[in-house]
Design a protein around this motif. Structure first.
Motif, mmCIF file in Angstrom:
data_model
loop_
_atom_site.group_PDB
_atom_site.id
_atom_site.type_symbol
_atom_site.label_atom_id
_atom_site.label_comp_id
_atom_site.label_asym_id
_atom_site.label_seq_id
_atom_site.Cartn_x
_atom_site.Cartn_y
_atom_site.Cartn_z
ATOM 1 N N GLN A 103 0.830 -1.215 0.000
ATOM 2 C CA GLN A 103 0.000 0.000 0.000
ATOM 3 C C GLN A 103 0.862 1.262 0.000
ATOM 4 N N VAL B 191 -2.027 3.351 -2.482
ATOM 5 C CA VAL B 191 -3.456 3.066 -2.703
ATOM 6 C C VAL B 191 -4.130 2.784 -1.361
ATOM 7 N N SER C 232 -4.402 -2.892 -0.413
ATOM 8 C CA SER C 232 -3.947 -3.986 -1.275
ATOM 9 C C SER C 232 -4.113 -5.270 -0.482
ATOM 10 N N LYS D 28 3.072 7.126 -13.368
ATOM 11 C CA LYS D 28 2.182 6.477 -12.378
ATOM 12 C C LYS D 28 2.380 4.977 -12.487
ATOM 13 N N THR E 154 -2.243 1.367 -10.472
ATOM 14 C CA THR E 154 -2.766 2.426 -9.589
ATOM 15 C C THR E 154 -3.605 3.435 -10.367
ATOM 16 N N ASN F 258 -8.004 1.155 -5.699
ATOM 17 C CA ASN F 258 -7.605 2.559 -5.766
ATOM 18 C C ASN F 258 -8.677 3.493 -5.231
ATOM 19 N N LYS F 259 -9.814 2.895 -4.823
ATOM 20 C CA LYS F 259 -10.890 3.700 -4.216
ATOM 21 C C LYS F 259 -11.313 3.008 -2.930
#
Ligand SMILES: Cc1ncc(COP(=O)(O)O)c(C=O)c1O
Length: 338
Positions: A2, A7, A10, A125, A129, A155-156
């Protein structure tokens, strides 16, 4: 993980296949829904959605990166489309800006199959992600390995609670571990998607050395690329093409021969010297499963050509300089003969 990827969550899984199945459940695709993806990919990319009753819709790949051709996605979108699944082939990022814009315009999820893309980037990036969720693989054929292994990246944060339930056989066991409930129970669908402790411990050691592993792979990749340049210049083969805005992770080095027949000669001449060079995917639209469960959008000409002519060269952490010289010599000798 993470922290590295920044994010919200994970979760380690026992494979990328498991992580993609979790993405399919989390995205709530239902029977009859459609999911757009390339057909030059591994079966798990499509099968995970077929398990939910959804229909994978195949779009041809780009002839340069061999990733989904983002210019052909829009015409594959119907009222039934729920998600786009870009697959970052060879750890080379798909055109995520275009895909993101299309997804936003059509209210679709972006579910990245980043099985091959660990630590590679697209416009600085990390792959995995950029979309709504993504899957990594730590299978023994990948850069970072644990025999079988994978990870789901969310990612949310809105997906986090349900993801933990799906991960733990559909139970709220995670709440039990946190002392939030006195017994855990069945609350949603799920499966046993966690890896075992021994696998996770093995993976931890690999992750500690991930940068070093990718660096070594990159030097092997760069040597192939440099020393096969002359053969490309003479029209014998085509080397991988990397857009400037992506940084790949040296997951694999392939060449495209000029014909299917030439590929057989190429592979056989390496085999005679004890060198294993292999093809890659059978395009999913031409497989029995693909014909039964999926549909295509537009022509599949690029995929068909690539599937007939692509050869992967040996590329692994322990490959010695001498062994790599032998591979390169065998390739040059083959083209001297034909
Ligand atoms: C693009 C892609 N997706 C998914 C998978 C499945 O990964 P795993 O073997 O970890 O289930 C692979 C494995 O080769 C792959 O290349």
């Amino acid at each position: 993980m993470q922290n590295t990827f920044g994010v919200p969550l994970s979760l380690l899984t026992h494979s990328a296949t498991a992580a993609i199945e979790m993405m399919a459940i989390l995205s709530r695709v239902a029977p009859g829904d459609e999911v757009i993806m390339p057909n030059y990919t591994f079966v798990s990319t499509a099968n995970a959605f077929v398990l939910r009753g959804a229909v994978p819709v195949f779009v041809d790949v780009r002839s340069d990166t061999l990733n989904i051709n983002e210019r052909h996605i829009e015409r594959a979108i119907t009222k039934k489309t729920k998600a786009i699944v870009p697959v970052h082939y060879a750890g080379v990022g798909c055109e995520m800006d275009v895909i993101g814009t299309l997804a936003k315009k059509n209210k679709l999820l972006v579910l990245e199959d980043a099985a091959q893309g660990f630590l590679a980037t697209y416009r600085d990036k990390y792959l995995g992600t950029i979309g709504d969720m993504s899957a990594f693989s730590f299978h023994e054929t990948k850069n970072i390995i644990s025999g079988e292994g994978g990870a789901l990246l969310l990612n949310k944060s809105k997906y986090s609670e349900r993801a933990k339930i799906i991960w733990e056989k559909g139970t709220n066991r995670n709440k039990f571990f946190l002392g939030l409930v006195d017994k855990y129970t069945w609350v949603d669908i799920g499966s046993s998607y966690l890896p075992g402790e021994i696998t996770a411990a093995f993976l931890m050691a690999q992750l500690d050395k991930a940068v070093q592993i990718n660096k070594k792979r990159m030097s092997l990749w760069n040597r192939y690329h440099k020393e096969l340049k002359d053969l490309e210049k003479n029209g014998h083969l085509r080397r991988p093409i990397m857009p400037d805005h992506v940084k790949h992770n040296a997951h694999l080095y392939y060449v495209l021969t000029n014909s299917a027949k030439e590929r057989i000669g190429f592979m056989n001449s390496l085999k005679e010297r004890g060198i294993l060079a292999v093809t890659h995917y059978v395009p999913l639209h031409s497989s029995p499963g693909g014909r039964k469960f999926c549909r295509t959008s537009g022509s599949m000409n690029v995929t068909n050509r690539v599937a007939d002519t692509l050869v992967r060269l040996p590329l692994f952490y322990d490959l010695t300089s001498r062994e790599q010289s032998e591979v390169l010599q065998a390739i040059h000798d083959y083209y001297k003969r034909i």
